[in-house]
Motif scaffolding. Sequence first.
Motif, PDB file in Angstrom:
ATOM      1  N   LEU A   1       0.847  -1.194   0.000  1.00 40.64           N
ATOM      2  CA  LEU A   1       0.000   0.000   0.000  1.00 40.64           C
ATOM      3  C   LEU A   1       0.880   1.242   0.000  1.00 40.64           C
ATOM      4  N   SER A   2       0.581   2.161  -0.896  1.00 45.68           N
ATOM      5  CA  SER A   2       1.345   3.410  -0.958  1.00 45.68           C
ATOM      6  C   SER A   2       0.394   4.573  -1.233  1.00 45.68           C
ATOM      7  N   LEU A   3       0.342   5.509  -0.279  1.00 50.43           N
ATOM      8  CA  LEU A   3      -0.479   6.703  -0.426  1.00 50.43           C
ATOM      9  C   LEU A   3       0.444   7.915  -0.537  1.00 50.43           C
ATOM     10  N   SER A   4       0.139   8.784  -1.479  1.00 50.26           N
ATOM     11  CA  SER A   4       1.000   9.950  -1.703  1.00 50.26           C
ATOM     12  C   SER A   4       0.158  11.202  -1.916  1.00 50.26           C
ATOM     13  N   GLY A   5       0.433  12.227  -1.089  1.00 45.57           N
ATOM     14  CA  GLY A   5      -0.228  13.520  -1.243  1.00 45.57           C
ATOM     15  C   GLY A   5      -1.730  13.487  -1.120  1.00 45.57           C
ATOM     16  N   ILE A   6      -2.249  12.610  -0.230  1.00 40.58           N
ATOM     17  CA  ILE A   6      -3.700  12.439  -0.129  1.00 40.58           C
ATOM     18  C   ILE A   6      -4.354  13.627   0.578  1.00 40.58           C
ATOM     19  N   ARG A   7      -5.336  14.191  -0.101  1.00 41.02           N
ATOM     20  CA  ARG A   7      -6.131  15.278   0.462  1.00 41.02           C
ATOM     21  C   ARG A   7      -7.613  14.890   0.414  1.00 41.02           C
ATOM     22  N   LYS A   8      -8.329  15.265   1.476  1.00 40.80           N
ATOM     23  CA  LYS A   8      -9.761  14.978   1.512  1.00 40.80           C
ATOM     24  C   LYS A   8     -10.467  16.032   2.335  1.00 40.80           C
ATOM     25  N   SER A   9     -11.536  16.611   1.741  1.00 38.89           N
ATOM     26  CA  SER A   9     -12.329  17.634   2.421  1.00 38.89           C
ATOM     27  C   SER A   9     -13.786  17.214   2.456  1.00 38.89           C
ATOM     28  N   TYR A  10     -14.526  17.792   3.422  1.00 42.27           N
ATOM     29  CA  TYR A  10     -15.959  17.537   3.525  1.00 42.27           C
ATOM     30  C   TYR A  10     -16.684  18.864   3.706  1.00 42.27           C
ATOM     31  N   SER A  11     -17.893  18.920   3.164  1.00 41.29           N
ATOM     32  CA  SER A  11     -18.733  20.104   3.338  1.00 41.29           C
ATOM     33  C   SER A  11     -19.532  19.964   4.625  1.00 41.29           C
ATOM     34  N   THR A  12     -19.536  21.010   5.437  1.00 38.54           N
ATOM     35  CA  THR A  12     -20.305  21.027   6.672  1.00 38.54           C
ATOM     36  C   THR A  12     -21.123  22.318   6.721  1.00 38.54           C
ATOM     37  N   ALA A  13     -21.945  22.424   7.745  1.00 38.23           N
ATOM     38  CA  ALA A  13     -22.741  23.646   7.902  1.00 38.23           C
ATOM     39  C   ALA A  13     -21.851  24.862   8.090  1.00 38.23           C
ATOM     40  N   GLU A  14     -20.654  24.623   8.625  1.00 35.18           N
ATOM     41  CA  GLU A  14     -19.714  25.717   8.854  1.00 35.18           C
ATOM     42  C   GLU A  14     -18.833  25.997   7.634  1.00 35.18           C
ATOM     43  N   GLY A  15     -18.996  25.185   6.573  1.00 40.31           N
ATOM     44  CA  GLY A  15     -18.185  25.362   5.378  1.00 40.31           C
ATOM     45  C   GLY A  15     -17.343  24.126   5.093  1.00 40.31           C
ATOM     46  N   ILE A  16     -16.364  24.284   4.220  1.00 39.69           N
ATOM     47  CA  ILE A  16     -15.494  23.170   3.828  1.00 39.69           C
ATOM     48  C   ILE A  16     -14.444  22.937   4.908  1.00 39.69           C
ATOM     49  N   ILE A  17     -14.321  21.674   5.333  1.00 39.37           N
ATOM     50  CA  ILE A  17     -13.289  21.296   6.305  1.00 39.37           C
ATOM     51  C   ILE A  17     -12.351  20.300   5.644  1.00 39.37           C
ATOM     52  N   GLU A  18     -11.072  20.652   5.587  1.00 39.03           N
ATOM     53  CA  GLU A  18     -10.069  19.754   5.010  1.00 39.03           C
ATOM     54  C   GLU A  18      -9.548  18.836   6.115  1.00 39.03           C
ATOM     55  N   ILE A  19      -9.829  17.542   5.974  1.00 39.29           N
ATOM     56  CA  ILE A  19      -9.441  16.555   6.982  1.00 39.29           C
ATOM     57  C   ILE A  19      -8.017  16.071   6.755  1.00 39.29           C
ATOM     58  N   LEU A  20      -7.724  15.684   5.524  1.00 38.42           N
ATOM     59  CA  LEU A  20      -6.392  15.194   5.175  1.00 38.42           C
ATOM     60  C   LEU A  20      -5.720  16.226   4.268  1.00 38.42           C
TER      61      LEU A  20
END
Length: 219
Positions: free
Chosen positions: A3-22
């Motif tokens: 398994l190899s993960l590189s530069g992983i980004r993940k965001s979610y939309s919430t009531a407060e706006g976009i939150i970037e988790i990764l």
Amino acid sequence: MILSLSGIRKSYSTAEGIIEILKGVDLSVAAGESVALTGESGSGKSTLLHLAGGLDQPDAGSIFMNGRDLGQFGESERARYRRSDVGLVFQQFNLIPSLSVATNLSFHAKLADRYDAAWERQLIEGLGLESYLGRYPEQLSGGQQQRVAIGRTLAARPPLVLADEPTGNLDEATGDAVLDLMLSLARNAGSALLLVTHSSRLADRLDRKVVLHGGRISE
């Protein structure tokens, strides 16, 4: 690397706006290696496992499994990947209610064409499930269902095991037995194990410990 993960980004939309988790996660796990993924609640550990398991897709970055780019997979390839290449142990047991414990245990292994009766017997004994094989999921406690779910995952000898707090519903002795089986699979079958845990005691038993903090990995 399995398994190899590189530069992983993940965001979610919430009531407060976009939150970037990764925010640019880099992580690799080799064949036969066990890695503990730790970090505070809400840091994105479960999100990372879902991405690696092909259950979700990152906003950016790449995920390679045995040299294959998950980002290039169509839906049928993702389903095949989840069925044959990766074993998922999450908080939801997802046992099939109409099947007995014995049939639940062998279901994924037979689906992946990796059924091994001797290995299944070892799992049944190690997980203490001998007395429950004829029962159905609704007749089991939460901890018993968790043991069946873990056994079902390991029975298929997947190249990659992703486990999210797999011992959370178990007593310490049973939790240790579960971890022993996971580590045995990693060593003997050359599987990669990525395990989320809040227990420093369990994390110390794995080959390596990484921390997810501020959306990134540190060791």
